[in-house]
Design a protein around this motif. Sequence first.
Motif, mmCIF file in Angstrom:
data_model
loop_
_atom_site.group_PDB
_atom_site.id
_atom_site.type_symbol
_atom_site.label_atom_id
_atom_site.label_comp_id
_atom_site.label_asym_id
_atom_site.label_seq_id
_atom_site.Cartn_x
_atom_site.Cartn_y
_atom_site.Cartn_z
ATOM 1 N N TYR A 178 0.247 -8.060 6.974
ATOM 2 C CA TYR A 178 -0.060 -7.141 5.879
ATOM 3 C C TYR A 178 -1.476 -7.450 5.402
ATOM 4 N N LEU A 179 -2.269 -6.424 5.241
ATOM 5 C CA LEU A 179 -3.657 -6.609 4.820
ATOM 6 C C LEU A 179 -3.837 -6.208 3.364
ATOM 7 N N VAL A 180 -4.790 -6.859 2.712
ATOM 8 C CA VAL A 180 -5.118 -6.541 1.323
ATOM 9 C C VAL A 180 -6.626 -6.312 1.251
ATOM 10 N N PRO A 181 -7.042 -5.074 1.016
ATOM 11 C CA PRO A 181 -8.482 -4.802 0.982
ATOM 12 C C PRO A 181 -9.167 -5.529 -0.178
ATOM 13 N N ALA A 558 8.235 2.343 -3.929
ATOM 14 C CA ALA A 558 7.070 1.737 -3.282
ATOM 15 C C ALA A 558 7.318 1.775 -1.771
ATOM 16 N N PRO A 559 6.296 1.971 -0.943
ATOM 17 C CA PRO A 559 4.899 2.207 -1.309
ATOM 18 C C PRO A 559 4.699 3.603 -1.881
ATOM 19 N N ALA A 560 3.607 3.767 -2.621
ATOM 20 C CA ALA A 560 3.342 5.030 -3.294
ATOM 21 C C ALA A 560 1.881 5.425 -3.081
ATOM 22 N N ALA A 561 1.610 6.671 -3.402
ATOM 23 C CA ALA A 561 0.221 7.138 -3.337
ATOM 24 C C ALA A 561 -0.584 6.445 -4.438
ATOM 25 N N VAL A 562 -1.874 6.295 -4.230
ATOM 26 C CA VAL A 562 -2.724 5.720 -5.280
ATOM 27 C C VAL A 562 -3.841 6.704 -5.605
ATOM 28 N N LEU A 570 -12.383 0.370 -3.234
ATOM 29 C CA LEU A 570 -12.165 -0.556 -2.126
ATOM 30 C C LEU A 570 -13.007 -0.188 -0.908
ATOM 31 N N LEU B 179 -3.984 -3.852 -3.728
ATOM 32 C CA LEU B 179 -3.181 -2.883 -2.983
ATOM 33 C C LEU B 179 -2.924 -3.397 -1.569
ATOM 34 N N VAL B 180 -1.790 -2.992 -1.023
ATOM 35 C CA VAL B 180 -1.434 -3.342 0.349
ATOM 36 C C VAL B 180 -1.075 -2.052 1.078
ATOM 37 N N PRO B 181 -1.917 -1.629 2.028
ATOM 38 C CA PRO B 181 -1.621 -0.372 2.718
ATOM 39 C C PRO B 181 -0.331 -0.455 3.527
ATOM 40 N N SER B 182 0.415 0.618 3.508
ATOM 41 C CA SER B 182 1.650 0.706 4.298
ATOM 42 C C SER B 182 1.332 1.285 5.673
ATOM 43 N N LYS B 188 -0.045 5.509 1.970
ATOM 44 C CA LYS B 188 0.644 4.971 0.797
ATOM 45 C C LYS B 188 0.410 3.458 0.710
ATOM 46 N N PHE B 189 0.616 2.943 -0.476
ATOM 47 C CA PHE B 189 0.244 1.550 -0.742
ATOM 48 C C PHE B 189 1.305 0.845 -1.577
ATOM 49 N N TYR B 190 1.517 -0.415 -1.266
ATOM 50 C CA TYR B 190 2.212 -1.294 -2.199
ATOM 51 C C TYR B 190 1.159 -1.851 -3.157
#
Lengths: 576, 576
Positions: A178-181, A558-562, A570, B179-182, B188-190
């Motif tokens: 899982y990546l986090v920008p 979750a996950p949801a749109a942002v 980002l 944020l964590v992209p799905s 969508k994002f966590y």
Amino acid sequence: MLRKCGSLRRTDLGQEIQLRGWVNRRRDHGGVIFVDLRDRSGLAQITFSAELDAQLHKLADELRSEYVVSLTGKVIARSAENINPNMPTGEVEVEGQTLTILNTAKTPPISVCDEQDVDESIKLRYRYIDLRRENLQNNLILRSEIARVAREYLYAQDFLEIETPLLTRSTPEGARDYLVPSRVKPGKFYALPQSPQLFKQLLMVSGYEKYFQIAKCFRDEDLRADRQPEFTQIDMEMSFADEKEIRRLVDGLLAQILPLTGRKYPEQTPEITYADAVNFYGSDAPDLRFDLKLIDISDIAAQSQLKVFKEVVDRGGIVKAINVKNSDGKLSRGALDAYKDFVGKFGAKGLAWITIRQNELNSPIAKFFSKEQLDAIIARLQGEVGDILLFVADSKKIVHDALGKLRCAIARDLKLYDPQEFKFCWVVKFPLFERNSEGKLTSTHHPFTKPLDENYNENTLAAAYDIVLNGVELGGGSLRIYKPEEQQKVFETLGIGAAEAREKFGFLLDAFQYGAPPHGGLALGLDRLVMLLAGAESIRDVIAFPKTKSAECLLTEAPAAVAPEQLQELGLKTAE
Amino acid sequence: MLRKCGSLRRTDLGQEIQLRGWVNRRRDHGGVIFVDLRDRSGLAQITFSAELDAQLHKLADELRSEYVVSLTGKVIARSAENINPNMPTGEVEVEGQTLTILNTAKTPPISVCDEQDVDESIKLRYRYIDLRRENLQNNLILRSEIARVAREYLYAQDFLEIETPLLTRSTPEGARDYLVPSRVKPGKFYALPQSPQLFKQLLMVSGYEKYFQIAKCFRDEDLRADRQPEFTQIDMEMSFADEKEIRRLVDGLLAQILPLTGRKYPEQTPEITYADAVNFYGSDAPDLRFDLKLIDISDIAAQSQLKVFKEVVDRGGIVKAINVKNSDGKLSRGALDAYKDFVGKFGAKGLAWITIRQNELNSPIAKFFSKEQLDAIIARLQGEVGDILLFVADSKKIVHDALGKLRCAIARDLKLYDPQEFKFCWVVKFPLFERNSEGKLTSTHHPFTKPLDENYNENTLAAAYDIVLNGVELGGGSLRIYKPEEQQKVFETLGIGAAEAREKFGFLLDAFQYGAPPHGGLALGLDRLVMLLAGAESIRDVIAFPKTKSAECLLTEAPAAVAPEQLQELGLKTAE
């Protein structure tokens, strides 16, 4: 006196008490309202009689399921016909004296007190109601207890709990991160850890000697099996310890945990080599609650007239069989056909059988074997009248997969074991490397695992060990490489060039140059451990807020749109 | 017998022991090699004499700093002149008998045993070496102990530790989310949680009654102050409890933790309202180790001839002063100028002073006041000969900020308190709302905080409380709203429409409809608590692998670039 609902007993008779909780059920019975009040500890029965207090009775009449109340009353004995021997508090009840409704409740979409066949998606959406159910509460209470006991044990062994970062760099487990920008460095990313592997090794280099952490780990995998994108490990690492010491530590840990569900960890846990596990049970996580060993008859098959067996052996494949004792009459022809389909899922093209009967063999394949060959097969499988022998011929991998899974399926279907029984084993001497589908050597565990010899080839064994319970890998560990030269050689064998090694693990290679002690460790999967101890069917039943197989949380969505601005900050755009 | 280096005492004389550890120092002294061997427990001195064993002496001669060794030897008394009273093991030494070099070490870029002035970026890059240093080891050991004691206490109070998800949805703390992209749902994002707030409230709705978690939390903020992108909270929530019970729980927790560093938590922690804290100390986290109260003299200032004071009061501002007792002669004119610059950072346009001397006032502003006015000011500030009075005139906010910070700076400079002293206080009765820079009402804590009255306006107080230590907010909490109507009204007051409320917190509003108990809680910042107890200067000193102010890990070089395929899988592109 404030009391817990589930704690009331005959010894409390006459006590004036206060209770707080949820209305589990409410019944009206001839001018008396009976309320089963629930809190975390269990249920208590309260009565509100119109005769004793008409106003209070009227208020109690407003109660509905899941209302939250505070009440006082007097503990009295139940009349003989009302005693409920199935309830810990079933000998007493509380004669209500005051009642306060703290909150009302709409009728919940899923029942808390009755077992209902509700779709899991509804349960997950209303998780906060499902979590009121006794089995889930018990599971989460057990989980908390297991973590408590694990920590107490490890602290007592002089371990330190040290937190390692969650916003970090890719770890080498090989699954998807899982990546986090990063906002400060647009275009760059943190990775959520698949395990604290590198950090715990660094802590050994830093002289902490004994580390543990009940650690959150993350893998962005397709959740076909019973997996979760985030999971929890009891993660341990020790300096100066050998394999035996680390395994003894874990034995000691499990010996503390098992009594929480009234079980006992064995004095001596059987040890089986990886080679034997695969050979005899078709799996590196063998279920030892039943026998059903895989027996190689390739040599006999090669001499037979059965073309499909002969050809498989000629091509380098194998033929193995299991003996399902005393199953004649229990396994119908239809069942055998279903098992044939079952092994097909693991690539096996067929499932041959021989049923041993008095004076005859019932089998479509027996005619292709000589009497001597059949005698040899039966002798090797210790066949007796009433047994059914099942055969798979294919590549080694397919035979082991198919028969390994089949033995478990048959054992379950024929109830060959007590589902309450726990059978642990240590699987040891894993291969250091394995070939992937492209024929390339890869690490069986991870590239930091210590080899048991210095050949660095396909036959090299590793100082790696798994603890297995009932066919489930509970945890795995290894001694680690701690000398830069040795690490270098493993990287070379894996085809990881110096530049790639430096790019990915440079800091670890550097660290090894400044005085790294011998070290090793193990991580136990907490979710699975709790699941097995709780007798739950899924790890979703031992996690407060689990995700679905598509990694969604149906409760929070979750996950949801942002917002577009968030992505802009980002330095990211969604691709079309 | 295997022993820890730091444990050797005179009572061990004659024992044959084994030690394992790192070479802290090595000295050659007239044919004898002295090695200070280090493990987590401390240091022991080993001797290798050429006279006793020439070969062993030769091997010991190869030792260098940070080599990892295993050795055996006999505990003997040091000769009188070699006794080191500053070392717990200073009365004994070990006469080496065998020696195994487990690993060598290059000369480390930072010294483990000497205090050096090394740039922090070097220390962070070689964190695994810096972590060997005694102070960092002690900090991490203390951190592990604090977590252990906290858990033991909370378990003993019948709390359950329940893990809440890290891959979740935005929480309402209002800082920026990581944020964590799905991958499964591209676009969508966590969000990583800023706290487990919503989940712990849901657990109360689910009937768990007493929850805690030592939880990782995340905020993507600019790390100007001493903050980290990921931090740890001791997070607690209780059902059916009032504010007093929750505060008593936390008092009890701190009473268990403080003895770990030889301190005692007070029987009675002072309580101060938010209004008084801001009024007298210019801060909602007042440092009570010293007095220096802010005293309002606006009424007198308004009558004076001092235009800058008069005008401020006329415009609705205030004039406040602090009395720095006995500071005449200690605070030079230069120091006062520096303080003027200091308050300027908080927006104050000036800092006026009056020095009270025998028969005279030394002050540039005294002449603008009548004798009666000056007497009144001095009386109100309890001024005496030798005191210096310092004045700031501005808006309420600026005066409080500037003088609040100034009193702390002066107290530190003049050593008005013992830095070892711990002064706790509870700050209570926070405002429910505050106006942001755009004049909009926002939640002082978060929108789930329970109001103390039903007016829902700027003057409404909240059932919110902070525990403050030496001017640092250690933790904060509140009772929560548990009735949907009340939650609705707060959202309305905040201008959060029904649609937005549903979109963001729909599941919580839903949950409140199915039987939510009264509940509340508190979270303690573990990093700050450890920092203060350890006497560390930065939270980076109590975190094993901290990040820099630009949220980078200099050791692993996270965040890092990722492969284009990884972004593609997530349906993301980096913006140009």
